[in-house]
Design a protein around this motif. Structure first.
Motif, short mmCIF file in Angstrom:
data_model
loop_
_atom_site.label_atom_id
_atom_site.label_comp_id
_atom_site.label_asym_id
_atom_site.label_seq_id
_atom_site.Cartn_x
_atom_site.Cartn_y
_atom_site.Cartn_z
N ILE A 43 107.25 9.09 30.85
CA ILE A 43 108.22 9.59 31.41
C ILE A 43 108.48 10.77 31.24
CG2 ILE A 43 110.79 9.13 32.39
CD1 ILE A 43 110.66 6.45 31.04
N TYR A 44 108.40 11.63 32.43
CA TYR A 44 108.43 13.08 32.18
C TYR A 44 109.58 13.52 33.15
CZ TYR A 44 106.98 17.75 33.90
OH TYR A 44 106.82 19.22 34.16
N THR A 45 110.63 14.32 32.35
CA THR A 45 111.66 14.93 32.89
C THR A 45 111.69 16.42 33.01
OG1 THR A 45 112.79 12.99 31.74
CG2 THR A 45 114.06 14.97 32.51
N ASN A 46 111.83 16.95 33.95
CA ASN A 46 111.74 18.56 34.04
C ASN A 46 112.95 19.31 34.61
OD1 ASN A 46 110.42 21.06 33.98
ND2 ASN A 46 109.45 20.79 36.05
N GLN A 47 113.25 20.30 34.26
CA GLN A 47 114.20 21.11 34.74
C GLN A 47 114.12 21.54 36.01
OE1 GLN A 47 116.02 24.38 32.00
NE2 GLN A 47 115.15 25.73 33.44
N VAL A 48 115.08 21.80 36.88
CA VAL A 48 114.92 22.38 38.05
C VAL A 48 115.95 23.72 38.46
CG1 VAL A 48 117.00 20.96 39.23
CG2 VAL A 48 115.21 21.80 40.44
N GLY A 49 115.56 24.47 39.24
CA GLY A 49 116.40 25.69 39.33
C GLY A 49 115.66 27.08 39.13
N GLY A 50 116.46 28.01 39.36
CA GLY A 50 115.73 29.22 39.34
C GLY A 50 116.50 29.96 38.21
N ASN A 51 115.81 30.59 37.12
CA ASN A 51 116.18 31.42 35.98
C ASN A 51 115.46 32.59 36.06
OD1 ASN A 51 118.44 29.86 35.30
ND2 ASN A 51 116.91 28.72 33.87
N ASP A 52 116.22 33.92 36.35
CA ASP A 52 115.40 35.16 36.58
C ASP A 52 114.41 34.95 37.52
OD1 ASP A 52 117.59 35.92 35.00
OD2 ASP A 52 116.36 36.34 33.09
N ASP A 53 112.88 35.41 37.03
CA ASP A 53 111.78 35.40 38.01
C ASP A 53 111.16 33.83 37.93
OD1 ASP A 53 111.28 35.69 35.11
OD2 ASP A 53 109.24 36.38 35.45
N LEU A 54 111.67 33.09 36.83
CA LEU A 54 110.94 31.72 36.89
C LEU A 54 111.74 30.81 37.85
CD1 LEU A 54 110.35 31.44 32.98
CD2 LEU A 54 109.09 32.29 34.84
N ILE A 55 111.02 29.90 38.56
CA ILE A 55 111.56 28.99 39.48
C ILE A 55 110.85 27.38 38.74
CG2 ILE A 55 111.54 27.80 41.50
CD1 ILE A 55 110.54 30.59 42.72
N PHE A 56 111.75 26.57 38.67
CA PHE A 56 111.60 25.07 37.98
C PHE A 56 111.71 24.26 39.08
CE2 PHE A 56 112.99 28.07 34.66
CZ PHE A 56 111.91 27.52 33.48
N ASP A 57 110.74 23.56 39.35
CA ASP A 57 110.68 22.65 40.57
C ASP A 57 111.00 21.40 40.36
OD1 ASP A 57 108.16 22.74 39.01
OD2 ASP A 57 107.21 21.44 40.39
N GLY A 58 111.35 20.98 39.16
CA GLY A 58 111.96 19.60 39.02
C GLY A 58 110.67 18.48 39.29
N ARG A 59 110.81 17.51 40.10
CA ARG A 59 109.78 16.70 40.41
C ARG A 59 109.44 15.77 39.21
NH1 ARG A 59 105.63 19.68 44.63
NH2 ARG A 59 105.71 21.35 42.87
N SER A 60 110.43 15.30 38.32
CA SER A 60 110.27 14.54 37.24
C SER A 60 109.50 13.14 38.02
CB SER A 60 111.48 14.08 36.59
OG SER A 60 112.32 15.20 36.46
N PHE A 61 108.74 12.66 36.91
CA PHE A 61 108.03 11.32 37.28
C PHE A 61 108.02 10.50 36.11
CE2 PHE A 61 105.00 14.41 36.56
CZ PHE A 61 103.59 14.06 35.83
N ALA A 62 107.37 9.22 36.57
CA ALA A 62 107.21 8.22 35.51
C ALA A 62 105.65 7.58 35.96
CB ALA A 62 108.09 7.36 35.24
N LEU A 63 104.97 7.19 34.71
CA LEU A 63 103.56 6.34 35.12
C LEU A 63 103.60 5.33 34.26
CD1 LEU A 63 102.80 9.79 34.36
CD2 LEU A 63 100.90 9.18 35.60
N ASN A 64 103.07 3.99 34.60
CA ASN A 64 102.96 2.94 33.97
C ASN A 64 101.73 3.02 33.11
OD1 ASN A 64 100.87 2.53 35.66
ND2 ASN A 64 101.80 0.73 36.93
N ARG A 65 101.34 1.97 32.48
CA ARG A 65 100.38 2.17 31.67
C ARG A 65 98.85 2.15 32.40
NH1 ARG A 65 100.88 0.21 26.39
NH2 ARG A 65 102.90 -0.90 26.05
N GLN A 66 98.79 1.89 33.55
CA GLN A 66 97.59 1.91 34.45
C GLN A 66 97.47 3.38 35.08
OE1 GLN A 66 99.95 -0.74 34.89
NE2 GLN A 66 98.66 -1.60 33.15
#
Length: 567
Positions: free
Chosen positions: A215-238
């Motif tokens: 399970i991958y959890t990502n920040q979202v939002g803009g901080n100065d020059d950096l943009i965080f896109d979110g798009r967190s996701f999860a994968l099963n064993r396959q």
């Protein structure tokens, strides 16, 4: 076990505000029956905090905020929160004084703390400046389920996927050996074009290789020059995507871990973007909106020239802030064509923003008169051309100062690369919105915007680009055609190809040599430019560290020739 993924948009340094965001989303997750809540890397302070981490009072306040958050959270919910912990052994054993950490909060207190093991130092990252790497594999047990914990870069070292190792250890492999039931990753991974597909491919490989749900959890939002896109996701064993959060916005999604099957179950999957142009558009809108909001502004101003660059920036600003918060200023000179004015006004009407027109002809005459004695006996040239840009820059800065509007710079990456821009003129501004967008991509995004009807006037897209600083001027008087220039720049800047390699694919040797020298000479301009929103993996920002006083470009061809002879 129901797991909630909180894709939040923290503001760097706003400890109480970020804690309230986490608390609010935790309360919602609890109402929906979640047992575990995941938040991004350094979610309490925002990423990247940079040298705020050198301030002892900031660190102390973060500890207080973390303890208070633990007391405020719903007692039935376990929450993983990104924070910083002091390295108590630093004073005796050496090393950095801090860890980049994840705290497990449950039942009113901090139950466990886990440390990031792999610390990146490439591109925009400089984590060895602040942090000591964690040494042991991170995991905890919740309701009989063994959960491995990784932090951002900890996922990015699968030697089989990459074909090499960048670090000695592979935290995913270590957790698989321990036999955890699934792995969570708390990230603050900045956006670049196409990166999401790469993330998903990389984690799919790891999930299949180690038979581990991730399970991958990502920040979202803009901080100065950096943009965080979110798009967190999860994968099963396959290695199948079973959950994906939305892109470029805050989100809360849920995924179920089924303990009998020992796997993650199918949940909500947000759709992918149809094109890179659409993806970049959403990134730039978010980056501009957050930069304006987090810096305390509400309105912006920009110069409207009737060209494609200012048209795109105006459209981005309107989408990000609303048409009532964008002011376009037309500043025609005696060299401005009629279509420049009419195109700018048509664009403003299409997107619904206010405009103001300030002719600069008389101001140009005043400068000419003031400099007449000093410039006597010289020909009209670059100095006089640049005065027009600097007059416009001064007017825009005056408007910005008077009304408190943030001035947006409208230069693109192609111009920034070769210095086709004027210091204290069109480079003026508090944010360079498209400074990482090549000219050819600017046109592509504008055509995408017009897919369902005209937003950018068609003439803006079809006419030859020009700075209009002298009669009949077009950009290609000074630059190669943009499709040629952008391909050379892509190879030079992103792929680090030599002049010999670039020529080998069919580019003219003299053109390649001239472009390389222009890029090197423009470094002093880029050092003085406003921050630009980053959308590629090689942007002119915090990850670009080139010297200004360097002779490498002047002697580079000699080395290329010697190298080619040796081949």
């Amino acid at each position: 076990m129901k797991i909630a993924i909180a894709q939040i948009n923290p503001t760097i340094g706003d400890l109480s505000g970020n804690a309230q965001k986490i608390l609010k989303v935790a309360q919602k997750a609890s109402r929906y029956g979640a047992r575990l809540l995941l938040t991004p890397e350094l979610s309490l302070c925002g990423y990247p905090p940079r040298d705020l981490l050198l301030n002892p009072s900031f660190l102390q306040a973060m500890n207080i905020a973390l303890e208070q958050l633990a007391r405020d959270l719903p007692p039935e919910l376990a929450v993983l929160v990104g924070t910083v912990e002091e390295n108590l052994k630093a004073h005796t054993d050496g090393g950095k004084t801090l860890f980049n950490s994840i705290a497990l909060l449950e039942k009113g207190r901090v139950q466990q703390v886990f440390h990031k093991r792999l610390l990146p130092t490439y591109d925009v990252f400089d984590e060895h400046r602040y942090f000591e790497p964690g040494l042991g594999a991170n995991y905890f047990t919740l309701d009989g389920v063994h959960i491995g914990v990784t932090i951002c870069e900890d996922l990015w070292n699968d030697e089989e996927f990459w074909g090499k190792r960048s670090y000695i250890t592979n935290p995913i492999a270590d957790l698989a050996i321990l036999g955890v039931d699934f792995i969570v990753n708390l990230s603050a991974s900045p956006y670049s074009v196409g990166k999401q597909k790469f993330r998903e491919a990389m984690l799919k490989y790891s999930a299949v290789r180690f038979r581990q749900p991730i399970i991958y959890t990502n920040q979202v939002g803009g901080n100065d020059d950096l943009i965080f896109d979110g798009r967190s996701f999860a994968l099963n064993r396959q290695g199948e995507i079973v959950c994906r959060a939305s892109g470029f916005e805050q989100d809360l999604v849920f995924v179920e871990f089924e303990q009998v099957q020992q796997d993650l179950q199918l949940g909500f999957i947000a759709p992918e973007y149809e094109s890179e142009d659409e993806e970049i558009w959403h990134a730039l809108v978010l980056g501009l909106r957050d930069y304006v909001r987090k810096c305390g502004f509400s309105k912006v101003v920009l110069g409207l020239s009737g060209g494609v660059d200012s048209s795109l920036v105006a459209a981005i600003a309107t989408s990000a802030l609303g048409q009532e918060n964008v002011l376009g200023v037309l500043m025609p000179s005696p060299y401005s064509s009629e279509h420049s004015i009419s195109d700018a006004l048509a664009l403003a009407e299409n997107i619904g923003i206010k405009t103001h027109t300030i002719p600069i002809g008389e101001l140009m005459q005043g400068y000419d008169k003031t400099l007449a004695e000093l410039f006597a006996g010289t020909e009209f040239g670059l100095a006089e051309e640049n005065l027009q840009s600097r007059i416009r820059g001064n007017l825009l800065m005056a408007i910005s100062n008077k009304f408190g509007h943030l001035l947006l710079s409208t230069g693109n990456k192609s111009e920034m690369a070769v210095g086709y821009c004027t210091l204290y003129g069109d480079m003026n501004g508090g944010l360079a919105v498209i400074a990482d967008v090549p000219k050819t991509r600017v046109y592509s995004i504008c055509r995408w915007l017009n897919r369902n009807g005209e937003m950018i006037p068609q003439n803006v897209i079809t006419k030859a680009p020009s700075a209009e600083l002298k009669p009949g001027q077009v950009d290609q008087d000074s630059l190669p055609a943009y499709d040629i220039l952008d391909d050379i720049l892509q190879r030079l800047i992103h792929h680090h190809q030599s002049a010999t390699q670039i020529v080998a694919v069919g580019h003219d040797p003299a053109t390649v040599d001239r472009v390389i020298k222009m890029v090197a000479r423009a470094e002093f301009k880029r050092r003085q430019a406003p921050p630009g929103l980053k959308i590629t993996d090689r942007a002119f920002g915090t990850g670009w560290r080139m010297p200004i006083a360097s002779q490498w470009a002047a002697i580079k061809n000699t080395y290329d020739q010697v190298f080619s002879l040796r081949q």
